[in-house]
Design an enzyme around this catalytic site. Sequence first.
Site: not given
Ligand code: DQA
Length: 163
Positions: A39, A117
């Site tokens: 992330y 995402h």
């Molecule tokens: C997310 C991707 C999701 O699968 C995950 O549960 C998240 C973050 C992303 O920003 O990449 O919490 O939404």
Amino acid sequence: MTRSKRSKSSETPPPPQKRILALHGPNLNLLGTREPEVYGRTTLADIHAAMEARARADSVIVESFQSNHEGQLIDRVQAAASEAVRYIIINPAGYTHTSVALRDALAAVSIPYVEVHLSNIHAREAFRHHSYFSDRAAGVICGLGAYGYLAALEFALSQLRES
Ligand code: DQA
């Protein structure tokens, strides 16, 4: 009534500032330290500051709301309808793959939204490949890290300029 008072009362008030709501689902409060290899190291506060600064240049207000609780996110979406929010940018995080209720809330208020995402959910586990939000989204951005929020904002601002 004096002349000056009359002219004052006939002035048309400035139009209300346009509003965009950025919604962040569970665990996104931990951005910066949460699985940084997936992330990134940018915090949610950094993302909000960058979005706010960009929107301010267009005289648009961006409010950010993060919650680890599905009901609070739903309540925030419902409230957005009465606050004249014009666009939503949403990262539903884990609720992406589970929440019919949050999807229904967005459908109920009919506010257009972009789904964001940080990671490329299609390059990850199979259970992340399905989203309850994508088919109703104006667009979906994934895999661009924190930049995805700014790309979504740029699009939302362009839509607001046209409306
Ligand atoms: C997310 C991707 C999701 O699968 C995950 O549960 C998240 C973050 C992303 O920003 O990449 O919490 O939404």
